[in-house]
Design a protein around this motif. Structure first.
Motif: not given
Length: 675
Positions: A404, A406-407, A562-564
């Motif tokens: 995960m 990307k999150v 929610v974007d890393s």
């Protein structure tokens, strides 16, 4: 006469230049006068120089022939049409007489009628046609053979139609559908309702939520759901979560599972008895919800308010909802690999995909999951835990640095990757697939960095592609950035067409235009669209949440963007035994956490903990905490890590859209330090 002659001499020059003559005066002059009046050439239908008498005669003959031919053709056509019409009437009369004679000759015995009635009573209501045999493999079906009575013999057509006992949600075969053509077929209702006041395209969560909302506001409403699947509306999250942890060996057949709190439920929203038959929808007294399975809408006529199905049948509507969801995305490298690789690849999305993968997991020695997002990580943990008992090798590969990626922020993604490895999964990070082939009974995956993986089966979990095939025929706008149908604040794409669920690209008044692919959004958007279809005219202001569980011990809930790649601030605390998905479901009483969250409203007066939040150092255990995602110093997304039943507070923070000088103080609202 002298006056007439004098008048003629004065008008003669004008008559020569004009296109007509006073024939009456010419005749009188010729009869009364000794001198013949010279005949002036006629210029009929022409404004040019007058021609000779021969030209005019030829022209008159052509015009006359044309009129005569047209009259003959019209008479012949009308005569033939009358004859064909009379022949058609005679044919219909003779057919009716023939059918009546055949029906009288083939009238069944009273015992046959009783037997058929008994069979129909045992099978219950018929929801739709059963799909092809390949669509229902793995589903137990016990055939019932109708035993003929002593005094009569049931016709061969009735005996050849088995009645299937099915699990809840599985479709049953209508015994009457195999009746021979004849008098019964003439009076039986049509296979499809010609008109549906409320037509819902798609049979997923959004469509069912809309149907329930429509019926709540309009108790007599007639709602028709058209889906290309062969199952009744069901929830998708358990397909990658709870169903894999069931101890029931027949779970693949029953599709019943135990929630984390121990309560058992079905994956279907409602049993078959909840629905009415599509054939009876227009006749049932108090309306109802019907599901037409195995049918796909391929064309929309928005001006005529009707749709065409893949079997060329048409259904008209008053109000229409598009809730087609999406199709699982595939990697181009897998699509180019050929038929052999395709036969050993699963795109996970539907019930049949779960049944297929569950069966494969018991037959092969190795499964490789391509994808490190929500679905890929959930399936990896589920199969990894199962592999501890069966010896199955589970491999997960993705191009990001961690699960995960990307999150989640990098430190939490790394911790999650280690958690997945502890579940028995061989995690391969920064793995970019370059080439896939099938050799010696194995699927060979070559990575860009030179690594080679040989496996028996591949599961592609790389995202979802919204289904927008109807955009062209319906004239609907598709968003070029996010995909999906662009809708207004009331989820409306046209004056009588709404869109909900994964296929809707809506405008968020706080976060801008978005498209969300989660269960809670499907529930809320479907419910709102159903209300607006009955005249509510409500805007979509809800901030939907989503959740993911890495087994019964670790899970999180999220809201907003929610974007890393965004700046984040995380505040964590030590977890207690009740800070798990299992404990959360025991407290809320439901296995689908959004069912309790979407109805809740944050008061903003939560009991605030006085202890100071602490951010763990690298390598420490992230037991529970809150992660804030910032854009221009404003919180646009929140993840509650092993913190449950606090979503209304997170929803209020995003709705307020305020800048916060100290997010540690904001984290106290979630009481993450309470015992």
């Amino acid at each position: 006469m002298l006056k007439c002659t004098a008048m003629w001499q004065k008008l003669a020059p004008l008559a020569r230049a004009s296109s007509s003559l006073c024939r009456h005066h010419v005749r009188r002059k010729v009869l009364k006068c000794d001198k013949m009046v010279p005949v002036i050439p006629k210029a009929l239908m022409s404004s040019g120089a007058p021609g000779g008498a021969g030209d005019n005669a030829a022209y008159l003959m052509i015009v006359g022939a044309a009129f005569l031919g047209g009259g003959i053709y019209m008479y012949s056509t009308l005569s033939q049409d009358k004859k064909r019409y009379q022949d058609r009437l005679n044919e219909i009369r003779s057919r009716s007489v023939k059918l009546s004679e055949e029906a009288s000759a083939a009238e069944p015995d009273i015992h046959d009628v009783e037997e058929v009635a008994t069979v129909e009573e045992n099978t219950g209501s018929v929801l739709a046609e059963r799909g092809p045999p390949g669509q229902n493999e793995g589903v137990p079906a016990q055939e019932k053979t109708v035993t003929p009575s002593d005094s009569s013999t049931i016709s061969e057509s009735k005996v050849s139609a088995p009645v299937l006992e099915t699990t809840p949600g599985e479709l049953k075969t209508d015994p009457s559908s195999t009746e021979s053509a004849g008098a019964d077929a003439a009076v039986s209702p049509p296979e499809l309702p010609p008109h549906a006041p409320y037509l819902l395209i798609g049979g997923g969560t959004a469509a069912f939520a809309a149907a329930r909302s429509i019926r709540a506001r309009d108790p007599g409403a007639r709602v028709l759901i058209v889906t290309d699947e062969w199952d009744l509306p069901y929830m998708r999250p358990p397909l990658s979560k709870e169903l894999w942890f069931s101890d029931d060996p027949t779970v693949i057949e029953t599709l019943r599972f135990k929630q984390w709190n121990g309560k058992e439920r079905s994956i279907y929203f409602q049993p078959p008895s909840f629905y009415v038959s599509p054939q009876e929808l227009s006749e049932v007294e108090n309306g109802g919800v019907a599901v037409l399975t195995g049918k796909k809408v391929v064309h929309m006529d928005v001006r005529g308010n009707k749709v065409r199905l893949n079997d060329d049948s048409e259904i008209s509507y008053d109000k229409c909802l598009i809730a087609t969801g999406g199709e699982p995305r595939n990697l181009q490298v897998l699509e180019r690999a050929g038929a052999a690789v395709a036969q050993h690849t699963t795109l996970f999305r539907k019930i049949e995909d779960f049944r297929c993968l569950e069966k494969i997991s018991r037959e092969v020695k190795s499964i490789t999951i391509v994808g490190g997002g929500f679905l890929g990580s959930e399936l990896a943990c589920a199969l990894g835990r199962k592999a501890k008992e069966t010896g199955l090798e589970v491999i997960q590969m993705f191009p990001e640095k961690g699960n995960m990626g990307k999150v989640l922020p990098e430190y939490l993604s790394n911790w999650t990757t280690n958690k997945v490895r502890k579940e028995g999964v061989n995690v391969m990070a920064e793995a970019l697939v370059k080439h896939v082939s099938f050799q010696d009974g194995k699927v060979e995956i070559k990575l860009k960095d030179g690594r080679v993986v040989k496996t028996d089966h591949i599961v592609a979990a790389v995202g979802l592609e919204p289904s927008v095939e109807l955009a062209k025929s319906a004239g609907l706008e598709v968003d070029s950035d996010f995909g999906g149908y662009r809708v207004n604040a009331e989820l409306q794409a046209r004056s009588n067409i709404w869109v909900a669920g994964d296929a809707a690209c809506f405008y968020d008044i706080r976060l801008g235009r978005r498209r969300v692919e989660h269960h809670d959004h499907a529930v809320v958007s479907g419910r709102l669209a159903g209300e607006n279809m009955t005249g509510a005219s409500k805007p979509y202001w809800h901030q939907s949440m989503f959740w993911s569980d890495l087994g019964p011990d670790v899970g999180y809930e999220a809201i907003g963007i929610v974007d890393s790649s965004l700046p984040t601030v995380g505040v964590f605390a030590k977890a207690t035994p009740k800070d798990t998905p299992k404990a959360a479901t025991e407290e809320s009483g439901t296995g689908i956490r959004s069912e309790s969250e979407t109805e809740a409203i944050a008061s903003g007066e939560a009991a605030v903990s006085t202890s100071s939040p602490r951010i763990p150092q690298q390598g420490e255990d992230y037991g529970k905490g809150v992660i804030f995602y910032l854009r221009d110093k404003v919180v646009v997304g929140i993840i509650l890590w092993n913190v449950f039943n606090r979503m209304p507070i997170a929803r209020k923070i995003i709705k307020d859209g305020e800048e916060h000088a100290d997010l540690n103080e904001v984290a106290k609202l979630f009481n993450i330090h309470e015992d």
